[in-house]
Enzyme design. Structure first.
Site, mmCIF file in Angstrom:
data_model
loop_
_atom_site.group_PDB
_atom_site.id
_atom_site.type_symbol
_atom_site.label_atom_id
_atom_site.label_comp_id
_atom_site.label_asym_id
_atom_site.label_seq_id
_atom_site.Cartn_x
_atom_site.Cartn_y
_atom_site.Cartn_z
ATOM 1 N N GLU A 288 0.934 -1.289 -0.021
ATOM 2 C CA GLU A 288 0.222 -0.006 0.253
ATOM 3 C C GLU A 288 0.869 1.066 0.091
ATOM 4 O O GLU A 288 0.363 2.223 -0.560
ATOM 5 C CB GLU A 288 -0.747 -0.092 1.060
ATOM 6 C CG GLU A 288 -2.371 -0.697 1.111
ATOM 7 C CD GLU A 288 -3.266 -0.537 1.981
ATOM 8 O OE1 GLU A 288 -2.977 0.080 3.035
ATOM 9 O OE2 GLU A 288 -4.539 -0.912 1.898
ATOM 10 N N HIS A 309 8.492 -26.583 -1.253
ATOM 11 C CA HIS A 309 8.133 -27.832 -1.943
ATOM 12 C C HIS A 309 6.749 -27.278 -2.837
ATOM 13 O O HIS A 309 5.948 -28.193 -3.362
ATOM 14 C CB HIS A 309 7.495 -28.680 -0.793
ATOM 15 C CG HIS A 309 8.610 -29.197 0.007
ATOM 16 N ND1 HIS A 309 9.216 -30.627 -0.378
ATOM 17 C CD2 HIS A 309 9.474 -28.902 0.903
ATOM 18 C CE1 HIS A 309 10.222 -30.756 0.526
ATOM 19 N NE2 HIS A 309 10.269 -29.603 1.307
ATOM 20 N N LYS A 423 -14.056 -0.171 -3.912
ATOM 21 C CA LYS A 423 -15.230 0.432 -3.183
ATOM 22 C C LYS A 423 -16.359 1.006 -3.816
ATOM 23 O O LYS A 423 -17.294 0.719 -3.509
ATOM 24 C CB LYS A 423 -14.595 1.176 -1.920
ATOM 25 C CG LYS A 423 -13.671 0.438 -0.993
ATOM 26 C CD LYS A 423 -13.275 1.424 0.138
ATOM 27 C CE LYS A 423 -12.106 0.965 1.002
ATOM 28 N NZ LYS A 423 -11.466 1.847 1.897
HETATM 29 O O1 PA5 Z 1 -3.497 1.133 5.789
HETATM 30 C C1 PA5 Z 1 -4.612 1.630 5.792
HETATM 31 O O2 PA5 Z 1 -4.973 2.736 5.849
HETATM 32 C C2 PA5 Z 1 -5.783 0.603 5.384
HETATM 33 O O3 PA5 Z 1 -5.277 -0.708 5.125
HETATM 34 C C3 PA5 Z 1 -6.847 0.615 6.479
HETATM 35 O O4 PA5 Z 1 -5.815 0.299 7.679
HETATM 36 C C4 PA5 Z 1 -7.885 -0.437 6.256
HETATM 37 O O5 PA5 Z 1 -8.524 -0.061 5.058
HETATM 38 C C5 PA5 Z 1 -9.165 -0.371 7.415
HETATM 39 O O6 PA5 Z 1 -9.435 1.044 7.523
HETATM 40 P P1 PA5 Z 1 -10.255 1.652 8.599
HETATM 41 O O7 PA5 Z 1 -9.125 1.430 9.903
HETATM 42 O O8 PA5 Z 1 -10.461 2.843 8.581
HETATM 43 O O9 PA5 Z 1 -11.298 0.571 8.837
#
Ligand code: PA5
Length: 446
Positions: A288, A309, A423
Protein backbone atom coordinates in the site's frame (compact mmCIF):
# COMPACT_ATOMS: atom_id res chain seq x y z
CA UNK A 1 18.11 -6.64 24.82
CA UNK A 2 20.19 -7.52 21.78
CA UNK A 3 19.62 -5.75 18.47
CA UNK A 4 18.30 -7.00 15.18
CA UNK A 5 21.06 -7.64 12.64
CA UNK A 6 20.89 -6.91 8.92
CA UNK A 7 23.10 -8.19 6.12
CA UNK A 8 23.30 -7.53 2.38
CA UNK A 9 26.40 -9.61 1.69
CA UNK A 10 24.49 -11.96 -0.63
CA UNK A 11 23.46 -9.31 -3.15
CA UNK A 12 26.82 -8.99 -4.88
CA UNK A 13 25.86 -10.97 -8.00
CA UNK A 14 23.03 -8.55 -8.80
CA UNK A 15 24.42 -5.18 -7.78
CA UNK A 16 27.87 -3.80 -7.16
CA UNK A 17 28.49 -2.86 -3.51
CA UNK A 18 29.02 0.63 -4.92
CA UNK A 19 25.38 0.70 -6.07
CA UNK A 20 24.21 0.89 -2.46
CA UNK A 21 27.01 3.19 -1.37
CA UNK A 22 26.25 5.49 -4.29
CA UNK A 23 22.75 5.91 -2.92
CA UNK A 24 23.86 7.06 0.52
CA UNK A 25 23.26 10.77 -0.04
CA UNK A 26 19.84 10.07 -1.55
CA UNK A 27 18.96 7.68 1.30
CA UNK A 28 20.05 10.20 3.91
CA UNK A 29 17.83 12.81 2.31
CA UNK A 30 14.89 10.39 2.32
CA UNK A 31 15.57 9.59 5.99
CA UNK A 32 15.62 13.30 6.79
CA UNK A 33 12.36 13.79 4.90
CA UNK A 34 10.71 11.03 6.96
CA UNK A 35 12.05 12.30 10.28
CA UNK A 36 11.39 15.99 9.68
CA UNK A 37 7.90 15.34 8.30
CA UNK A 38 8.55 17.49 5.25
CA UNK A 39 7.69 15.07 2.43
CA UNK A 40 4.54 13.99 0.63
CA UNK A 41 1.98 12.64 3.08
CA UNK A 42 3.77 14.14 6.06
CA UNK A 43 0.45 14.54 7.89
CA UNK A 44 0.73 10.79 8.45
CA UNK A 45 4.22 10.50 9.92
CA UNK A 46 3.12 10.41 13.55
CA UNK A 47 4.34 6.80 13.73
CA UNK A 48 7.99 7.96 13.44
CA UNK A 49 8.19 9.10 17.08
CA UNK A 50 5.35 6.96 18.39
CA UNK A 51 7.46 4.46 20.38
CA UNK A 52 9.29 7.18 22.32
CA UNK A 53 6.07 9.08 22.92
CA UNK A 54 3.94 6.25 24.29
CA UNK A 55 3.63 6.89 28.01
CA UNK A 56 3.43 4.43 30.86
CA UNK A 57 -0.08 5.80 31.56
CA UNK A 58 -1.17 4.86 28.04
CA UNK A 59 0.28 1.35 28.42
CA UNK A 60 -1.45 1.02 31.82
CA UNK A 61 -4.79 2.14 30.38
CA UNK A 62 -4.55 -0.43 27.58
CA UNK A 63 -3.55 -3.17 30.02
CA UNK A 64 -6.45 -2.23 32.32
CA UNK A 65 -8.97 -2.46 29.47
CA UNK A 66 -7.36 -5.75 28.42
CA UNK A 67 -7.69 -7.12 31.98
CA UNK A 68 -11.35 -6.11 32.02
CA UNK A 69 -12.00 -8.03 28.80
CA UNK A 70 -9.95 -11.01 30.02
CA UNK A 71 -11.98 -11.14 33.24
CA UNK A 72 -15.32 -11.13 31.46
CA UNK A 73 -14.62 -13.09 28.30
CA UNK A 74 -13.24 -16.46 27.28
CA UNK A 75 -13.11 -15.23 23.66
CA UNK A 76 -12.54 -11.72 22.37
CA UNK A 77 -13.28 -11.10 18.70
CA UNK A 78 -11.14 -8.39 17.15
CA UNK A 79 -13.05 -6.79 14.30
CA UNK A 80 -11.03 -4.86 11.70
CA UNK A 81 -9.33 -5.10 8.30
CA UNK A 82 -6.02 -4.08 6.71
CA UNK A 83 -4.01 -1.93 9.06
CA UNK A 84 -6.72 -2.34 11.68
CA UNK A 85 -6.13 -6.10 11.75
CA UNK A 86 -2.81 -7.34 10.40
CA UNK A 87 -0.42 -5.95 13.03
CA UNK A 88 -2.22 -7.54 15.95
CA UNK A 89 -2.70 -10.78 14.02
CA UNK A 90 1.01 -10.89 13.09
CA UNK A 91 2.28 -10.33 16.62
CA UNK A 92 -0.21 -12.67 18.29
CA UNK A 93 0.50 -15.46 15.80
CA UNK A 94 4.25 -15.01 16.27
CA UNK A 95 4.00 -15.27 20.06
CA UNK A 96 1.11 -17.66 20.58
CA UNK A 97 1.07 -21.40 21.02
CA UNK A 98 0.07 -22.56 17.53
CA UNK A 99 -2.33 -25.09 19.00
CA UNK A 100 -3.87 -22.85 21.65
CA UNK A 101 -7.27 -22.87 19.86
CA UNK A 102 -7.42 -26.65 20.49
CA UNK A 103 -6.28 -26.40 24.13
CA UNK A 104 -8.48 -25.81 27.14
CA UNK A 105 -5.65 -25.43 29.67
CA UNK A 106 -3.93 -22.21 28.56
CA UNK A 107 -5.85 -19.96 30.95
CA UNK A 108 -5.67 -17.26 28.31
CA UNK A 109 -8.51 -15.41 26.65
CA UNK A 110 -8.65 -16.54 23.04
CA UNK A 111 -8.49 -13.91 20.32
CA UNK A 112 -10.42 -14.49 17.13
CA UNK A 113 -10.69 -12.15 14.17
CA UNK A 114 -13.61 -10.94 12.08
CA UNK A 115 -14.32 -8.12 9.66
CA UNK A 116 -11.18 -8.95 7.65
CA UNK A 117 -13.31 -10.56 4.94
CA UNK A 118 -16.92 -10.73 3.76
CA UNK A 119 -17.13 -14.51 3.97
CA UNK A 120 -20.67 -15.52 4.84
CA UNK A 121 -19.64 -19.01 5.96
CA UNK A 122 -16.79 -17.53 8.04
CA UNK A 123 -19.22 -15.27 9.87
CA UNK A 124 -21.83 -18.01 10.24
CA UNK A 125 -19.31 -20.41 11.76
CA UNK A 126 -17.91 -17.75 14.07
CA UNK A 127 -21.37 -16.79 15.20
CA UNK A 128 -22.23 -20.46 15.82
CA UNK A 129 -19.05 -20.93 17.88
CA UNK A 130 -19.87 -17.89 20.01
CA UNK A 131 -23.45 -18.98 20.72
CA UNK A 132 -22.69 -20.56 24.10
CA UNK A 133 -19.53 -18.59 24.87
CA UNK A 134 -18.72 -15.61 27.07
CA UNK A 135 -17.37 -13.29 24.44
CA UNK A 136 -16.44 -9.66 23.91
CA UNK A 137 -15.56 -7.48 20.93
CA UNK A 138 -12.76 -5.07 20.10
CA UNK A 139 -13.95 -3.15 17.06
CA UNK A 140 -11.20 -1.26 15.24
CA UNK A 141 -11.65 1.18 12.39
CA UNK A 142 -9.89 4.48 11.93
CA UNK A 143 -12.40 5.79 9.43
CA UNK A 144 -15.21 4.12 11.33
CA UNK A 145 -16.99 3.43 8.05
CA UNK A 146 -15.18 0.46 6.46
CA UNK A 147 -17.75 -1.99 5.09
CA UNK A 148 -16.19 -5.34 6.05
CA UNK A 149 -15.74 -4.62 9.79
CA UNK A 150 -19.02 -2.67 9.92
CA UNK A 151 -20.95 -5.75 8.73
CA UNK A 152 -19.13 -8.11 11.12
CA UNK A 153 -19.59 -5.71 14.03
CA UNK A 154 -23.30 -5.29 13.37
CA UNK A 155 -23.78 -9.10 13.35
CA UNK A 156 -21.63 -9.78 16.42
CA UNK A 157 -22.94 -6.84 18.45
CA UNK A 158 -26.47 -7.97 17.73
CA UNK A 159 -25.61 -11.49 18.88
CA UNK A 160 -23.85 -10.26 22.03
CA UNK A 161 -26.78 -8.03 22.96
CA UNK A 162 -29.18 -10.95 22.47
CA UNK A 163 -27.00 -13.23 24.59
CA UNK A 164 -26.28 -10.92 27.54
CA UNK A 165 -28.48 -7.85 27.12
CA UNK A 166 -27.59 -4.38 25.85
CA UNK A 167 -26.14 -3.10 29.13
CA UNK A 168 -23.78 -6.03 29.73
CA UNK A 169 -22.82 -6.08 26.02
CA UNK A 170 -21.71 -2.46 26.23
CA UNK A 171 -19.26 -3.44 28.99
CA UNK A 172 -17.71 -6.09 26.76
CA UNK A 173 -17.24 -3.91 23.68
CA UNK A 174 -14.21 -1.68 23.19
CA UNK A 175 -13.98 0.63 20.17
CA UNK A 176 -10.65 1.81 18.74
CA UNK A 177 -11.22 4.63 16.28
CA UNK A 178 -10.58 8.23 15.27
CA UNK A 179 -10.69 10.63 18.25
CA UNK A 180 -13.59 12.64 16.86
CA UNK A 181 -14.83 11.46 13.44
CA UNK A 182 -16.71 8.57 11.90
CA UNK A 183 -19.73 6.36 12.48
CA UNK A 184 -17.92 4.14 14.98
CA UNK A 185 -16.99 7.12 17.19
CA UNK A 186 -20.60 8.31 17.14
CA UNK A 187 -21.93 4.85 17.96
CA UNK A 188 -19.36 4.24 20.73
CA UNK A 189 -20.27 7.49 22.43
CA UNK A 190 -23.99 6.85 22.16
CA UNK A 191 -23.70 3.28 23.49
CA UNK A 192 -21.13 4.10 26.18
CA UNK A 193 -18.39 1.74 24.98
CA UNK A 194 -14.86 2.08 26.31
CA UNK A 195 -12.86 3.75 23.55
CA UNK A 196 -9.26 4.24 22.53
CA UNK A 197 -8.07 6.81 20.01
CA UNK A 198 -6.07 6.16 16.86
CA UNK A 199 -3.88 9.24 16.49
CA UNK A 200 -4.94 11.29 13.47
CA UNK A 201 -1.37 11.43 12.17
CA UNK A 202 -0.86 7.64 12.10
CA UNK A 203 -2.24 5.77 9.07
CA UNK A 204 -3.73 2.27 9.32
CA UNK A 205 -0.76 0.21 8.18
CA UNK A 206 1.59 2.10 10.53
CA UNK A 207 -0.75 1.77 13.53
CA UNK A 208 0.27 -1.51 15.19
CA UNK A 209 2.01 0.36 18.04
CA UNK A 210 -1.17 2.32 18.86
CA UNK A 211 -4.17 0.73 20.67
CA UNK A 212 -5.06 -0.77 17.25
CA UNK A 213 -2.41 -3.43 17.80
CA UNK A 214 -1.56 -3.03 21.46
CA UNK A 215 -5.04 -3.71 22.87
CA UNK A 216 -5.64 -7.08 21.15
CA UNK A 217 -2.03 -8.10 21.84
CA UNK A 218 -2.50 -7.25 25.54
CA UNK A 219 -5.79 -9.17 25.70
CA UNK A 220 -3.98 -12.16 24.20
CA UNK A 221 -1.67 -11.96 27.22
CA UNK A 222 1.51 -10.51 25.75
CA UNK A 223 3.82 -7.85 27.12
CA UNK A 224 3.04 -4.67 25.17
CA UNK A 225 5.58 -2.69 27.18
CA UNK A 226 8.35 -4.99 25.92
CA UNK A 227 7.00 -4.67 22.36
CA UNK A 228 7.11 -0.87 22.61
CA UNK A 229 10.56 -0.99 24.24
CA UNK A 230 11.86 -2.95 21.27
CA UNK A 231 10.39 -0.43 18.86
CA UNK A 232 11.81 2.42 20.94
CA UNK A 233 15.30 0.91 20.71
CA UNK A 234 14.91 0.69 16.94
CA UNK A 235 13.59 4.27 16.77
CA UNK A 236 16.89 5.43 18.27
CA UNK A 237 19.04 3.17 16.11
CA UNK A 238 17.33 4.19 12.88
CA UNK A 239 18.00 7.87 13.48
CA UNK A 240 21.60 7.21 12.41
CA UNK A 241 22.66 8.44 8.99
CA UNK A 242 25.19 5.61 8.41
CA UNK A 243 24.41 2.26 6.82
CA UNK A 244 26.64 0.48 9.33
CA UNK A 245 24.53 1.65 12.25
CA UNK A 246 21.10 2.14 10.65
CA UNK A 247 19.70 -1.13 9.25
CA UNK A 248 16.51 0.54 7.97
CA UNK A 249 18.56 3.00 5.91
CA UNK A 250 20.63 0.21 4.41
CA UNK A 251 17.60 -2.01 3.73
CA UNK A 252 15.68 0.83 2.04
CA UNK A 253 18.65 1.76 -0.13
CA UNK A 254 19.49 -1.84 -1.05
CA UNK A 255 15.97 -2.80 -2.09
CA UNK A 256 15.79 0.33 -4.27
CA UNK A 257 19.20 -0.43 -5.78
CA UNK A 258 17.92 -3.93 -6.60
CA UNK A 259 14.67 -2.50 -8.04
CA UNK A 260 16.64 -0.16 -10.26
CA UNK A 261 18.67 -3.18 -11.40
CA UNK A 262 15.46 -4.92 -12.56
CA UNK A 263 14.49 -6.84 -9.45
CA UNK A 264 10.79 -6.04 -9.37
CA UNK A 265 9.58 -8.57 -6.80
CA UNK A 266 10.68 -8.89 -3.19
CA UNK A 267 9.86 -12.10 -1.37
CA UNK A 268 9.81 -11.95 2.42
CA UNK A 269 10.97 -15.35 3.61
CA UNK A 270 10.60 -16.96 7.00
CA UNK A 271 11.78 -20.33 8.26
CA UNK A 272 9.32 -20.27 11.14
CA UNK A 273 5.61 -20.85 10.50
CA UNK A 274 4.74 -18.48 13.34
CA UNK A 275 5.88 -15.62 11.09
CA UNK A 276 3.33 -16.32 8.36
CA UNK A 277 1.15 -13.36 9.33
CA UNK A 278 4.17 -11.14 9.80
CA UNK A 279 4.58 -11.61 6.06
CA UNK A 280 0.95 -10.59 5.55
CA UNK A 281 1.46 -7.46 7.66
CA UNK A 282 4.65 -6.62 5.75
CA UNK A 283 2.93 -7.08 2.38
CA UNK A 284 0.29 -4.53 3.32
CA UNK A 285 2.88 -2.12 4.67
CA UNK A 286 4.99 -2.15 1.51
CA UNK A 287 2.26 -2.87 -1.03
CA UNK A 288 0.00 0.00 0.00
CA UNK A 289 2.89 2.35 0.62
CA UNK A 290 4.84 1.83 -2.60
CA UNK A 291 2.55 0.42 -5.28
CA UNK A 292 1.45 3.62 -6.99
CA UNK A 293 2.12 5.90 -9.94
CA UNK A 294 2.99 2.83 -12.04
CA UNK A 295 5.90 2.00 -9.72
CA UNK A 296 6.79 -0.20 -6.78
CA UNK A 297 8.40 -3.50 -5.84
CA UNK A 298 5.73 -6.23 -5.68
CA UNK A 299 5.82 -7.64 -2.13
CA UNK A 300 5.33 -11.39 -1.85
CA UNK A 301 5.94 -13.77 1.04
CA UNK A 302 6.68 -17.44 1.59
CA UNK A 303 6.96 -19.80 4.54
CA UNK A 304 9.99 -22.08 4.22
CA UNK A 305 10.66 -24.91 4.21
CA UNK A 306 6.92 -25.51 3.53
CA UNK A 307 6.86 -23.41 0.35
CA UNK A 308 10.17 -24.79 -0.92
CA UNK A 309 7.94 -27.70 -1.91
CA UNK A 310 5.62 -25.45 -3.89
CA UNK A 311 7.33 -22.16 -4.81
CA UNK A 312 10.93 -23.38 -4.54
CA UNK A 313 11.17 -24.31 -8.21
CA UNK A 314 10.04 -20.87 -9.39
CA UNK A 315 12.35 -19.07 -7.01
CA UNK A 316 15.33 -21.23 -7.99
CA UNK A 317 14.81 -21.22 -11.76
CA UNK A 318 12.04 -18.83 -12.80
CA UNK A 319 12.31 -15.33 -14.23
CA UNK A 320 15.22 -13.53 -12.58
CA UNK A 321 13.26 -10.49 -11.40
CA UNK A 322 13.10 -11.42 -7.72
CA UNK A 323 15.09 -10.94 -4.56
CA UNK A 324 14.55 -12.38 -1.11
CA UNK A 325 14.56 -10.81 2.33
CA UNK A 326 14.90 -13.54 4.91
CA UNK A 327 13.83 -13.14 8.54
CA UNK A 328 16.05 -15.50 10.47
CA UNK A 329 15.18 -16.36 14.07
CA UNK A 330 18.29 -17.48 15.98
CA UNK A 331 16.70 -19.48 18.80
CA UNK A 332 13.46 -21.41 19.13
CA UNK A 333 11.51 -20.98 22.37
CA UNK A 334 11.24 -24.74 23.07
CA UNK A 335 13.55 -27.78 22.93
CA UNK A 336 12.82 -30.73 20.66
CA UNK A 337 15.29 -33.42 19.56
CA UNK A 338 15.09 -36.04 16.82
CA UNK A 339 14.98 -39.46 18.49
CA UNK A 340 17.23 -42.41 17.69
CA UNK A 341 15.53 -45.43 16.14
CA UNK A 342 17.20 -48.83 16.39
CA UNK A 343 15.80 -50.01 13.07
CA UNK A 344 16.50 -46.73 11.25
CA UNK A 345 14.07 -47.68 8.51
CA UNK A 346 13.59 -44.01 7.60
CA UNK A 347 17.38 -43.53 7.44
CA UNK A 348 17.27 -40.54 9.80
CA UNK A 349 19.77 -41.78 12.41
CA UNK A 350 22.48 -39.56 10.90
CA UNK A 351 20.66 -36.61 12.51
CA UNK A 352 19.36 -38.42 15.61
CA UNK A 353 20.00 -36.47 18.80
CA UNK A 354 20.08 -33.16 16.94
CA UNK A 355 17.54 -30.42 17.68
CA UNK A 356 14.86 -30.08 14.99
CA UNK A 357 15.95 -26.46 14.66
CA UNK A 358 19.43 -27.58 13.61
CA UNK A 359 17.89 -29.19 10.52
CA UNK A 360 15.84 -26.04 9.92
CA UNK A 361 18.99 -23.92 10.11
CA UNK A 362 20.81 -26.17 7.63
CA UNK A 363 17.79 -25.90 5.33
CA UNK A 364 18.01 -22.13 5.69
CA UNK A 365 21.72 -21.98 4.87
CA UNK A 366 21.38 -24.51 2.05
CA UNK A 367 18.50 -22.54 0.56
CA UNK A 368 20.38 -19.27 0.75
CA UNK A 369 23.40 -20.71 -1.06
CA UNK A 370 21.20 -22.34 -3.73
CA UNK A 371 19.15 -19.19 -4.34
CA UNK A 372 22.18 -16.89 -4.42
CA UNK A 373 23.82 -19.34 -6.86
CA UNK A 374 20.60 -19.12 -8.87
CA UNK A 375 20.89 -15.31 -9.04
CA UNK A 376 18.37 -14.48 -6.35
CA UNK A 377 19.90 -11.70 -4.23
CA UNK A 378 19.42 -12.41 -0.57
CA UNK A 379 19.02 -9.85 2.22
CA UNK A 380 18.98 -11.18 5.77
CA UNK A 381 17.48 -9.89 8.99
CA UNK A 382 18.33 -11.80 12.14
CA UNK A 383 16.50 -11.59 15.45
CA UNK A 384 17.47 -13.58 18.55
CA UNK A 385 14.01 -15.08 19.23
CA UNK A 386 10.27 -14.66 18.74
CA UNK A 387 9.77 -12.45 21.76
CA UNK A 388 7.95 -9.17 22.22
CA UNK A 389 11.00 -6.88 22.22
CA UNK A 390 12.38 -8.35 19.01
CA UNK A 391 9.03 -8.20 17.24
CA UNK A 392 8.86 -4.54 18.32
CA UNK A 393 12.28 -3.98 16.76
CA UNK A 394 11.25 -5.74 13.58
CA UNK A 395 8.04 -3.74 13.25
CA UNK A 396 9.76 -0.39 13.63
CA UNK A 397 12.69 -1.48 11.43
CA UNK A 398 10.29 -2.22 8.57
CA UNK A 399 8.14 0.88 9.13
CA UNK A 400 11.12 3.22 9.09
CA UNK A 401 12.60 1.53 6.03
CA UNK A 402 9.22 1.75 4.30
CA UNK A 403 9.04 5.51 4.74
CA UNK A 404 12.62 5.95 3.49
CA UNK A 405 12.10 3.51 0.63
CA UNK A 406 8.88 5.20 -0.53
CA UNK A 407 10.65 8.55 -0.82
CA UNK A 408 13.59 6.90 -2.64
CA UNK A 409 11.07 5.48 -5.08
CA UNK A 410 9.52 8.91 -5.54
CA UNK A 411 6.01 8.17 -4.25
CA UNK A 412 3.91 9.35 -1.32
CA UNK A 413 4.27 6.33 0.98
CA UNK A 414 1.41 7.39 3.24
CA UNK A 415 -1.66 7.44 1.00
CA UNK A 416 -3.58 4.62 -0.70
CA UNK A 417 -5.76 6.16 -3.43
CA UNK A 418 -5.90 2.86 -5.34
CA UNK A 419 -7.93 1.03 -2.69
CA UNK A 420 -10.97 3.21 -3.40
CA UNK A 421 -11.61 1.70 -6.86
CA UNK A 422 -13.25 -1.54 -5.76
CA UNK A 423 -15.23 0.22 -3.04
CA UNK A 424 -16.77 2.68 -5.51
CA UNK A 425 -17.87 -0.15 -7.82
CA UNK A 426 -19.14 -2.32 -4.95
CA UNK A 427 -21.16 0.55 -3.47
CA UNK A 428 -22.64 1.37 -6.89
CA UNK A 429 -23.63 -2.30 -7.37
CA UNK A 430 -25.11 -2.48 -3.87
CA UNK A 431 -27.10 0.72 -4.42
CA UNK A 432 -25.49 2.64 -1.55
CA UNK A 433 -27.02 6.11 -1.25
CA UNK A 434 -24.82 8.59 -3.08
CA UNK A 435 -23.56 6.06 -5.66
CA UNK A 436 -26.74 5.69 -7.76
CA UNK A 437 -25.34 7.66 -10.70
CA UNK A 438 -22.49 5.11 -11.11
CA UNK A 439 -24.67 1.98 -11.04
CA UNK A 440 -25.60 1.85 -14.74
CA UNK A 441 -21.98 2.48 -15.83
CA UNK A 442 -20.63 -0.29 -13.59
CA UNK A 443 -23.37 -2.77 -14.51
CA UNK A 444 -22.59 -2.22 -18.21
CA UNK A 445 -19.05 -3.55 -17.54
CA UNK A 446 -20.16 -6.82 -15.97
O1 PA5 B 1 -3.48 1.23 5.81
C1 PA5 B 1 -4.62 1.61 5.63
O2 PA5 B 1 -4.93 2.80 5.74
C2 PA5 B 1 -5.76 0.66 5.30
O3 PA5 B 1 -5.34 -0.62 5.05
C3 PA5 B 1 -6.74 0.62 6.45
O4 PA5 B 1 -6.06 0.22 7.60
C4 PA5 B 1 -7.88 -0.34 6.20
O5 PA5 B 1 -8.50 -0.04 4.99
C5 PA5 B 1 -8.91 -0.26 7.32
O6 PA5 B 1 -9.38 1.04 7.46
P1 PA5 B 1 -10.16 1.52 8.74
O7 PA5 B 1 -9.29 1.38 9.92
O8 PA5 B 1 -10.51 2.95 8.45
O9 PA5 B 1 -11.39 0.65 8.85
Amino acid sequence: MQNLKFSITDTAKAIEPAAVNDMLAEAREALHTVESGTGAGSDYTGWVSLPSQITQEQIDAINAAAAQLQNHCEIVVTVGIGGSYLGAKAVIEALADTFAPYRTDTGRTKILFAGQNIGQDYLFELSRLLRDKKFGIIVISKSGTTTEPAIAFRILRDQLEQQVGKEEAAKRIVAVTDPSHGALRTMAEKEGYTTFDIPGNVGGRFSVLTPVGLLPIAVAGYDIKALVDGARAMEQITASTEYATNPSLEYAATRNALYRAGKKIEILVNFNPKLHYFGEWWKQLYGESEGKDGKGIFPASVDFSTDLHSMGQWIQDGERTIFETVISVENPNHEMFIPTDDENLDGLNYIAGRPVDHVNKMAEIGTRIAHVDGNVPNLRITIPALQEEYLGQLIYFFEKACGISGYLLGVNPFNQPGVEGYKRNMFALLGKPGYEDKTAEIKAKI
